[in-house]
Scaffold this active site. Structure first.
Site: not given
Ligand code: AMP
Length: 299
Positions: A61, A154, A36-37
Site C-alpha cells: 500500500q 481514514d 487511536g489504535h
C-alpha cells in the site's frame, strides 16, 4: 496476551474460541501504537470475546518514494501497550509469509471510491487502495473475525473496505470508530513521529482548518466550496499548502455543490516537513431547517 507470527499458529490459537462460538474482533494496524489504535482495541474489547490485533506494515500500500522504509516501528512497546488493553492475540506476520513467492492476486474496489481523494493518481493513487483491500482481505480470511475495527481518521479507507465486504460477502461487521485527537485537535497518527516541534505547531492547522469548515457550515454556508475555502484560509495562514482540501458526499464520495442535508466529508491531505498527514471531518447539516440552525458535528 499471546504473540503469534505464523498463520498455522494463528489458526490454532483461534480454533477453540471459534468452535465455542465466541465473538472474535480484529483490529488491523501497521503498529507504532497511539491512542487511536488503542481506542479501536478498547472498542473490540467491549464488543467481542476474543480480541486479535494484527501488526503488519504492508509494503503493497506504499507507493515508490513513499515512507515504507522510514515508517516508525517499535514492536516491543506495541506488545506492551496491546497487553495493557487486554488484547488476546497479537499477530505479527512477516512480509514473506503474507506475500509468498508467486503471489499474483489482488482485490480491487473499482470506481470513484478509490479514484478520488487519496486514490487520485496525483495523490497516493488507486494502487494504494488495491494494496489496502488486498491485505485486509487476507487479514480477514486468516482471522475470520465477526467484527473488524477501523478508524474514521481514514474515512475513505473505511468506505472502501465496507464496499469490499459488501461486494464480496465477507461475513464480517465493519466498525468505523471516531478519530482520536491531541488536546489541540491534531489527529493522532504514527506519522506524527516525523514532525519536529516547529512542524508539530504548524500541523495543528489541519484540524483547525477542518474546524473552520465545520463552523462555516454551522454559520449557514450553503455551498461545499465555502467550507473548502474556510479550511484553505486557515491552512495557508499557517503556511501549510495542502495536497487537497475537498468536500464530498460522506456516503459515496461523489461531488456535492450545495449543502442539502446530506452528510458531507471534508478531507485534507497536507505535507508538513517529511510527514504526509490526512484528516477529515463529517458535517451533517440539519435538513430542511433555516440555514442558521445547521448542526455542528464535533470533530
Ligand atoms: P494504521 O496503523 O495507521 O494503519 O492505523 C490502523 C487503524 O487505526 C486504522 O483503521 C486507522 O484508521 C486507525 N487510526 C489511525 N489513527 C487514528 C486516530 N487518530 N483515531 C482513530 N483511529 C485511528
Amino acid at each position: 496476551m499471546k504473540i503469534v507470527r505464523s498463520k498455522p499458529e494463528l489458526r490454532e490459537s483461534l480454533a477453540a474460541p471459534r468452535r465455542s462460538g465466541r465473538r472474535i474482533g480484529l483490529v488491523p494496524t501497521m503498529g507504532y501504537f497511539h491512542e487511536g489504535h488503542l481506542s479501536l482495541m478498547r472498542a473490540a474489547r467491549r464488543e467481542c470475546d476474543v480480541v486479535v490485533v494484527s501488526l503488519f506494515v504492508n509494503p503493497t500500500q506504499f507507493g515508490p518514494g513513499e515512507d515504507l522504509d522510514a515508517y516508525p516501528r517499535d514492536e516491543q512497546r506495541d506488545a506492551e501497550l496491546a497487553q495493557l488493553e487486554g488484547v488476546d492475540l497479537l499477530w505479527i506476520p512477516t512480509v514473506d509469509q503474507m506475500y509468498s513467492e508467486g503471489f499474483a492476486t489482488a482485490v480491487e474496489v473499482a470506481g470513484d471510491l478509490t479514484g478520488v481523494l487519496e486514490g487520485e493518481p496525483d495523490h497516493r493513487g488507486p494502487d494504494h487502495f488495491r494494496g489496502v483491500t488486498t491485505v485486509v482481505a487476507k487479514l480477514l480470511n486468516s482471522v475470520q473475525p465477526d467484527a473488524a475495527y477501523f478508524g474514521r481518521k481514514d474515512a475513505q479507507q473505511a468506505l472502501v473496505l465496507q464496499r469490499m465486504v459488501d461486494d464480496l460477502d465477507f461475513p464480517v461487521e465493519i466498525r468505523a470508530m471516531p478519530t482520536i485527537r491531541e488536546e489541540d485537535g491534531l489527529a493522532l497518527s504514527s506519522r506524527n513521529a516525523y514532525l519536529s516541534p516547529d512542524e508539530r505547531e504548524r500541523a495543528v492547522a489541519i484540524s483547525r482548518g477542518l474546524r473552520a469548515a465545520e463552523r462555516a457550515a454551522a454559520e449557514g454556508a450553503t455551498s461545499t466550496q465555502a467550507l473548502v475555502e474556510a479550511a484553505l484560509k486557515v491552512l495557508r495562514q499557517a503556511g501549510v499548502e495542502p495536497e487537497y482540501v475537498e468536500a464530498r458526499s460522506a456516503d459515496d464520495l461523489s461531488t456535492i455543490a450545495e449543502l442539502n442535508g446530506r452528510p458531507v466529508l471534508v478531507a485534507v491531505a497536507a505535507r508538513v516537513g517529511k510527514a504526509r498527514l490526512i484528516d477529515n471531518v463529517l458535517i451533517t447539516p440539519a435538513p430542511e431547517e433555516p440555514s442558521d440552525s445547521s448542526q455542528e458535528a464535533p470533530l
